[in-house]
Design a protein around this motif. Structure first.
Motif, short mmCIF file in Angstrom:
data_model
loop_
_atom_site.label_atom_id
_atom_site.label_comp_id
_atom_site.label_asym_id
_atom_site.label_seq_id
_atom_site.Cartn_x
_atom_site.Cartn_y
_atom_site.Cartn_z
N TYR A 167 48.80 24.93 48.82
CA TYR A 167 47.63 25.06 47.95
C TYR A 167 46.93 26.38 48.24
O TYR A 167 46.64 26.69 49.40
N LEU A 168 46.65 27.11 47.17
CA LEU A 168 46.02 28.43 47.29
C LEU A 168 44.74 28.45 46.47
O LEU A 168 44.68 27.87 45.39
N CYS A 169 43.76 29.17 46.99
CA CYS A 169 42.56 29.39 46.20
C CYS A 169 42.56 30.84 45.70
O CYS A 169 43.21 31.71 46.28
N ALA A 170 41.84 31.06 44.62
CA ALA A 170 41.82 32.38 44.00
C ALA A 170 40.47 32.65 43.36
O ALA A 170 39.78 31.71 42.93
N ALA A 171 40.12 33.91 43.29
CA ALA A 171 38.91 34.35 42.61
C ALA A 171 39.33 35.25 41.47
O ALA A 171 40.11 36.20 41.66
N CYS A 172 38.82 34.94 40.28
CA CYS A 172 39.31 35.59 39.06
C CYS A 172 38.14 36.10 38.22
O CYS A 172 37.04 35.55 38.29
N GLN A 173 38.42 37.11 37.44
CA GLN A 173 37.37 37.73 36.63
C GLN A 173 36.75 36.76 35.64
O GLN A 173 35.54 36.82 35.36
N ASN A 174 37.57 35.90 35.06
CA ASN A 174 37.06 34.96 34.08
C ASN A 174 38.03 33.79 33.96
O ASN A 174 39.13 33.82 34.53
N LEU A 175 37.62 32.77 33.24
CA LEU A 175 38.42 31.56 33.15
C LEU A 175 39.75 31.80 32.44
O LEU A 175 40.78 31.25 32.82
N ARG A 176 39.71 32.66 31.43
CA ARG A 176 40.94 32.94 30.68
C ARG A 176 42.01 33.53 31.60
O ARG A 176 43.17 33.14 31.58
N SER A 177 41.59 34.49 32.44
CA SER A 177 42.53 35.09 33.40
C SER A 177 42.98 34.06 34.42
O SER A 177 44.16 34.02 34.80
N LEU A 178 42.04 33.23 34.85
CA LEU A 178 42.37 32.22 35.84
C LEU A 178 43.45 31.28 35.33
O LEU A 178 44.43 31.00 36.03
N LEU A 179 43.29 30.79 34.12
CA LEU A 179 44.25 29.83 33.58
C LEU A 179 45.64 30.46 33.39
O LEU A 179 46.64 29.74 33.30
N ARG A 180 45.69 31.76 33.35
CA ARG A 180 46.97 32.47 33.27
C ARG A 180 47.48 32.86 34.64
O ARG A 180 48.53 33.50 34.74
N GLY A 181 46.71 32.50 35.68
CA GLY A 181 47.11 32.86 37.03
C GLY A 181 46.93 34.32 37.36
O GLY A 181 47.50 34.80 38.35
N ARG A 182 46.13 35.00 36.58
CA ARG A 182 45.91 36.43 36.79
C ARG A 182 44.56 36.62 37.48
O ARG A 182 43.53 36.83 36.83
N CYS A 183 44.63 36.50 38.80
CA CYS A 183 43.41 36.54 39.59
C CYS A 183 43.40 37.76 40.49
O CYS A 183 44.45 38.28 40.86
N ASP A 184 42.18 38.19 40.83
CA ASP A 184 42.04 39.40 41.62
C ASP A 184 42.33 39.16 43.10
O ASP A 184 42.85 40.04 43.79
N TYR A 185 41.94 37.99 43.59
CA TYR A 185 42.06 37.72 45.02
C TYR A 185 42.69 36.36 45.25
O TYR A 185 42.37 35.39 44.55
N TRP A 186 43.55 36.31 46.25
CA TRP A 186 44.24 35.07 46.60
C TRP A 186 44.16 34.83 48.10
O TRP A 186 44.19 35.77 48.89
N GLY A 187 44.10 33.57 48.46
CA GLY A 187 44.24 33.22 49.86
C GLY A 187 45.71 33.10 50.22
O GLY A 187 46.59 33.23 49.36
N GLN A 188 45.98 32.82 51.49
CA GLN A 188 47.35 32.71 51.97
C GLN A 188 47.93 31.31 51.73
O GLN A 188 49.15 31.15 51.73
#
Length: 124
Positions: free
Chosen positions: A95-116
């Motif tokens: 399980y990974l957490c992520a921080a994304c610019q917006n929900l649309r990007s998040l739902l596409r898995g296009r996030c700026d920052y990811w955990g390990q």
């Protein structure tokens, strides 16, 4: 820059609960939409699990976890949580957490920052 670190994974039996944490450092969560993803054994793609807005509102979940998983946010501690109840063997994944610019990007898995990631294993 935002650094994310997950914790709380483990080995549990089917039906048990776990609470994952995602702690951020470097910058606050504010202005990011935050998400949980998972990557099952042998699969290359990350699967969206759930998301929460930076204000702590507006949660969304994958159908496979809806009603069992709950995302929450402690802004003061810059920490996001995923409460997982009624776990099933098919929930086994990293399980990974992520921080994304917006929900649309998040739902596409296009996030700026990811955990390990943190491993969750559910035995039958």
């Amino acid at each position: 820059q935002v650094q994310l670190e997950e914790s709380g994974g483990g080995l549990v039996q089917a039906g048990a609960s776990l609470r994952l944490s995602c702690a951020a450092s470097g910058r606050t969560f504010s202005t990011y939409d935050l998400g949980w993803f998972r990557q099952a054994p042998g699969k290359e793609e990350r699967e969206f699990v759930g998301s929460i807005g930076w204000s702590g509102a507006n949660t969304f979940y994958a159908d496979s976890v809806k009603g069992r998983f709950t995302a929450s946010l402690n802004s003061a501690k810059n920490t996001m949580f995923l409460q997982m109840n009624s776990l099933k063997p098919e929930d086994t994944a990293v399980y990974l957490c992520a921080a994304c610019q917006n929900l649309r990007s998040l739902l596409r898995g296009r996030c700026d920052y990811w955990g390990q990631g943190t491993q969750v294993t559910v035995s039958s």
